[in-house]
Write a protein that holds these residues in place. Structure first.
Motif, PDB file in Angstrom:
ATOM      1  N   LYS A 150       0.854  -1.200   0.000  1.00  0.00           N
ATOM      2  CA  LYS A 150       0.000   0.000   0.000  1.00  0.00           C
ATOM      3  C   LYS A 150       0.883   1.240   0.000  1.00  0.00           C
ATOM      4  CE  LYS A 150      -4.474  -1.060   1.876  1.00  0.00           C
ATOM      5  NZ  LYS A 150      -5.435  -0.815   2.966  1.00  0.00           N
ATOM      6  N   PRO A 151       0.501   2.265  -0.771  1.00  0.00           N
ATOM      7  CA  PRO A 151       1.312   3.485  -0.800  1.00  0.00           C
ATOM      8  C   PRO A 151       1.362   4.163   0.566  1.00  0.00           C
ATOM      9  CG  PRO A 151      -0.412   3.529  -2.497  1.00  0.00           C
ATOM     10  CD  PRO A 151      -0.682   2.349  -1.638  1.00  0.00           C
ATOM     11  N   LEU A 152       2.485   4.848   0.837  1.00  0.00           N
ATOM     12  CA  LEU A 152       2.692   5.479   2.142  1.00  0.00           C
ATOM     13  C   LEU A 152       2.651   7.010   2.092  1.00  0.00           C
ATOM     14  CD1 LEU A 152       5.544   3.131   3.392  1.00  0.00           C
ATOM     15  CD2 LEU A 152       3.225   3.273   4.318  1.00  0.00           C
ATOM     16  N   SER A 153       2.313   7.579   0.941  1.00  0.00           N
ATOM     17  CA  SER A 153       2.236   9.045   0.832  1.00  0.00           C
ATOM     18  C   SER A 153       1.340   9.408  -0.341  1.00  0.00           C
ATOM     19  CB  SER A 153       3.628   9.635   0.598  1.00  0.00           C
ATOM     20  OG  SER A 153       4.125   9.218  -0.665  1.00  0.00           O
ATOM     21  N   PRO A 154       0.833  10.657  -0.351  1.00  0.00           N
ATOM     22  CA  PRO A 154       0.080  11.106  -1.531  1.00  0.00           C
ATOM     23  C   PRO A 154       0.902  10.976  -2.814  1.00  0.00           C
ATOM     24  CG  PRO A 154      -0.267  12.642   0.280  1.00  0.00           C
ATOM     25  CD  PRO A 154       0.796  11.661   0.734  1.00  0.00           C
ATOM     26  N   TYR A 155       2.186  11.311  -2.750  1.00  0.00           N
ATOM     27  CA  TYR A 155       3.056  11.180  -3.927  1.00  0.00           C
ATOM     28  C   TYR A 155       3.029   9.748  -4.464  1.00  0.00           C
ATOM     29  CZ  TYR A 155       7.289  10.691  -6.721  1.00  0.00           C
ATOM     30  OH  TYR A 155       8.175  10.399  -7.730  1.00  0.00           O
ATOM     31  N   ALA A 156       3.202   8.780  -3.564  1.00  0.00           N
ATOM     32  CA  ALA A 156       3.231   7.372  -3.978  1.00  0.00           C
ATOM     33  C   ALA A 156       1.910   6.963  -4.638  1.00  0.00           C
ATOM     34  CB  ALA A 156       3.533   6.483  -2.780  1.00  0.00           C
ATOM     35  N   ILE A 157       0.801   7.475  -4.113  1.00  0.00           N
ATOM     36  CA  ILE A 157      -0.501   7.182  -4.737  1.00  0.00           C
ATOM     37  C   ILE A 157      -0.510   7.687  -6.180  1.00  0.00           C
ATOM     38  CG2 ILE A 157      -2.975   7.740  -4.734  1.00  0.00           C
ATOM     39  CD1 ILE A 157      -2.838   7.777  -1.669  1.00  0.00           C
ATOM     40  N   THR A 158      -0.041   8.918  -6.386  1.00  0.00           N
ATOM     41  CA  THR A 158      -0.092   9.486  -7.742  1.00  0.00           C
ATOM     42  C   THR A 158       0.737   8.657  -8.714  1.00  0.00           C
ATOM     43  OG1 THR A 158       1.799  11.052  -7.523  1.00  0.00           O
ATOM     44  CG2 THR A 158      -0.387  11.846  -6.839  1.00  0.00           C
ATOM     45  N   LYS A 159       1.891   8.183  -8.275  1.00  0.00           N
ATOM     46  CA  LYS A 159       2.751   7.448  -9.190  1.00  0.00           C
ATOM     47  C   LYS A 159       2.174   6.055  -9.494  1.00  0.00           C
ATOM     48  CE  LYS A 159       5.935   9.264 -10.674  1.00  0.00           C
ATOM     49  NZ  LYS A 159       6.038  10.280 -11.761  1.00  0.00           N
ATOM     50  N   TYR A 160       1.467   5.491  -8.532  1.00  0.00           N
ATOM     51  CA  TYR A 160       0.798   4.213  -8.796  1.00  0.00           C
ATOM     52  C   TYR A 160      -0.370   4.409  -9.760  1.00  0.00           C
ATOM     53  CZ  TYR A 160      -1.590  -0.242  -8.076  1.00  0.00           C
ATOM     54  OH  TYR A 160      -2.199  -1.451  -8.279  1.00  0.00           O
TER      55      TYR A 160
END
Length: 333
Positions: A150-160
């Motif tokens: 699971k992503p750990l930051s808003p940034y990680a969500i965007t890249k996924y």
């Protein structure tokens, strides 16, 4: 290696979004020096004009000052383009924590605009910067492409989300995409200034100024630091591969080795001391760990080796040596 593969692109036009940024400007430089037509799209929010100043008079370089959040700018940039290297994004986990809305607008809405523009322009291949942050809370090492947490930051969500959209654009509209999950890229032209500076240029600048670099945590956290030339190689392979099975997939872009932050600081200190012997006495300081930081990162690069013939030439020591030489020339006032 660059030149043989790049022969296939002669007569084509390549769009580099974020072409005035750290990675983008290095990509532009390699393409331009191989006589390829390059269009650079940048809004200079994090990119720097001086990164592309040397290219402005070249006949095969076109600068479009525009924003990927504007679909018209994306359409204009994609006109007549065969290949897109999409690097434009707002990087940085802390930035996304401080301002998730803008990070999402650029990295998700902007990305979708670029996919639509590339589709409508009939682009042959859309290669984009993905991120190692997509591995999220999955702890196993090394990281293999098919297993994420699971992503750990808003940034990680965007890249996924970028990876999900790219996959759908292939399945729905047959746009060929390749996602490159960058791991801690470093090298010349990476910006040492600002609140969100990457660790290597920041530490280099501090050492040059005889200031103590500050490590988040005890220094045992580790990363797969990846020299820019390995990243350039991977982008070229993704653009030029004739292996159809290699397309519409994501790849780790790394060296496949990890270095702790303490080892990194000492490596920088050692290489910089050869220019200025006072640097070897500078103390390294510590503070608390940062929110959203994962303890360890290490890439498996087997998939890239097998499907794209990726063969990274620069380990951390070779890369740091090159980078430090460049920074010493450019940073010492």
């Amino acid at each position: 290696m660059h030149h043989k593969e790049l022969k296939k692109l002669q007569g084509s036009k390549v769009l580099v979004t974020g072409g005035a940024g750290f990675i983008g400007s290095n990509l532009c430089e390699t393409l331009l020096s191989n006589d390829i037509q390059v269009v650079c799209l940048d809004n200079f929010s994090t990119g720097k004009r001086e990164n592309i100043t040397p290219f402005l008079n070249l006949p095969n370089f076109t600068l479009i000052e525009g924003d990927i959040r504007n679909l018209n700018d994306c359409n204009t940039a994609c006109l007549g383009v065969g290949y897109v290297l999409h690097q434009a994004a707002l990087g940085s986990v802390p930035r996304s924590i401080n301002d998730p809305i803008t990070t999402n607008e650029v990295n998700v809405s902007g990305f979708l605009n670029m996919l639509v523009a590339a589709r409508d322009a009939g682009v042959k291949r859309f290669v984009y910067a993905a991120s190692s942050s997509t591995y999220g809370d999955h702890e196993a090492l090394p990281k293999v492409e098919e297993v994420i947490g699971k992503p750990l930051s808003p940034y990680a969500i965007t890249k996924y989300v970028n990876e999900l959209y790219a996959d759908i654009f292939y399945k729905t509209y047959q746009l060929n995409t390749v996602g490159l999950r960058y791991f801690n890229v470093f090298g010349k032209r990476q910006d040492p200034d600002g609140a969100y500076a990457a660790v290597i240029p920041k530490f280099v600048q501090q050492f040059i100024n005889h200031e103590s670099p500050v490590i988040n945590g005890d220094g045992s956290y580790s990363r797969d630091f990846t020299y820019i030339d390995n990243v350039i190689q991977m982008n070229i392979l993704a653009m030029t591969t004739t292996n159809q099975n290699a397309l519409n997939s994501v790849y780790n872009v790394a060296y496949g080795d990890r270095t702790t932050l303490l080892q990194l600081a000492n490596l920088l200190k050692m290489h910089l001391s050869s220019f200025d012997s006072m640097i070897k006495n500078i103390e390294i300081k510590h503070r608390d760990n940062r929110i959203g930081d994962i303890p360890h990162s290490l890439a498996s690069i087997n998939k890239a080796k097998q499907l794209l013939n990726y063969n990274p030439k620069y380990n951390i020591n070779d890369g740091i040596k090159e980078a430090v030489n460049w920074y010493w020339e450019h940073l010492k006032s």
